[in-house]
Enzyme design. Structure first.
Site, short mmCIF file in Angstrom:
data_model
loop_
_atom_site.label_atom_id
_atom_site.label_comp_id
_atom_site.label_asym_id
_atom_site.label_seq_id
_atom_site.Cartn_x
_atom_site.Cartn_y
_atom_site.Cartn_z
N LYS A 1 0.93 -1.16 -0.02
CA LYS A 1 0.01 -0.08 -0.18
C LYS A 1 0.78 1.17 0.24
O LYS A 1 0.48 2.27 -0.86
CB LYS A 1 -0.99 0.18 1.19
CG LYS A 1 -1.88 1.14 1.13
CD LYS A 1 -2.80 1.25 0.19
CE LYS A 1 -3.83 2.54 0.01
NZ LYS A 1 -4.85 2.52 1.10
N LYS B 1 -1.27 11.42 5.88
CA LYS B 1 -0.72 10.44 6.66
C LYS B 1 -0.07 9.22 6.07
O LYS B 1 0.95 8.67 6.56
CB LYS B 1 -2.18 9.89 7.60
CG LYS B 1 -1.74 8.84 8.49
CD LYS B 1 -1.96 7.57 8.02
CE LYS B 1 -3.47 7.31 7.61
NZ LYS B 1 -3.98 5.83 7.10
#
Length: 306
Positions: A179, A247
């Site tokens: 990811k 983030k």
């Protein structure tokens, strides 16, 4: 026997009902899993209850007696708290339970969480997703899964309710590493596109036509195709908030640093995303970084994309 067990033979819990989590939980409900759901804002569970889900008052209650527990939370700290905090679900998890964490978190932490749960005979699959809000709604996400093959086999029926592609990447943490790679590519590509569109506007060339040309050559990308069209239509409805992309890229940069990977590009992307968040756009869709690039380039705010 509950309705859920009668329909699927599996007891499923889902914790975290944000934009992505709610859509995934809804698909589980539609596929007959009747998940027990929990969110810190209880009202978010109402549409799911209408689909056959059961609402729990606490995360611990949701996880109790579950065969599979989904998590979809905002940050590494949130996952740690839900699993191991003072009101965490770990005590409710029994041997053979599979936890599927669809959050995007730190890969090293994901490995540590898996090791802690393994002590009590519980498997953790780190299974972050890509495909955005549209993919979550349509059940066409891609799941990049880290963890044991046996745990994936047990969790696969549930994952098939939310995703069209399920790819086993390796042991615990491998899904989160993948990811991070995805977000690096997505964010750096979009920032480059943002700069290109700003250049077109500054020099009086129609950015819509520039995009049309670029889509026919080696510059073609999913970002240029989808996000480019949204930007040109001034469609900034939040699907993935800027604060979340900031983030994710921060996690990626930290992971790159630990792995001692030379990464001159994504560090600059992180700084631009931080600026976007710090200037009041944390809750805007992350593609609005293109507006920031135009603003910093001196494009008048009243100049709309064409």
């Amino acid at each position: 026997m509950t309705t859920q067990e009668a329909t699927t033979g599996m007891r499923v819990a889902f914790i975290g009902l944000g934009v992505m989590g709610a859509a995934m939980a809804a698909n589980l409900a539609r596929k007959g899993f009747a998940p027990v759901v929990f969110n810190r804002t209880p009202a978010k569970a109402a549409p799911l209850v209408a689909l056959g889900a059961k609402q729990a008052e606490t995360a611990l209650e949701a996880a109790r007696n579950a065969d599979v527990v989904f998590l979809c939370l905002s940050a590494t700290e949130d996952v740690a708290a839900v699993l191991f905090g003072s009101a965490g679900i770990a005590p409710a998890l029994t041997r053979g339970t599979t936890v599927i964490d669809t959050s995007t978190i730190d890969p090293i932490a994901a490995r540590e969480f898996a090791e802690r749960l393994a002590v009590q005979g519980v498997d953790l699959l780190d299974s972050p997703v890509t495909g955005g809000e549209k993919g979550a709604i349509n059940g066409t996400l891609t799941c990049m899964v880290g963890g044991s093959a046996d745990a994936l086999a047990r969790g696969r029926p549930c994952l098939e309710a939310i995703a069209s592609r399920i790819i086993h990447m390796g042991e615990a943490g491998a899904g989160q590493v993948t990811k991070a790679c995805n977000q690096i590519c997505a964010a750096t590509t979009w920032l480059g596109i943002s700069e290109a569109l700003a250049l077109a506007v500054k020099l009086g060339v129609d950015p819509g036509r520039v995009r049309e040309v670029l889509l026919g050559g080696t510059a073609r990308s999913a970002g240029l195709e989808g996000n480019g069209a949204r930007f040109l239509a001034s469609d900034f409805k939040p699907g993935f908030r800027a604060a979340l992309m900031e983030k994710d890229i921060r996690i990626a940069v930290e992971t790159l640093s630990r792995a001692r990977v030379f990464a001159p590009v994504v560090g600059n992307v992180l700084q631009v995303l931080k600026t976007l968040v710090e200037t009041g756009h944390a809750d805007d869709d992350w593609i609005s970084v293109a507006r920031l690039v135009q603003e910093l380039s001196g494009v008048p705010k009243e100049t709309p994309p064409k």
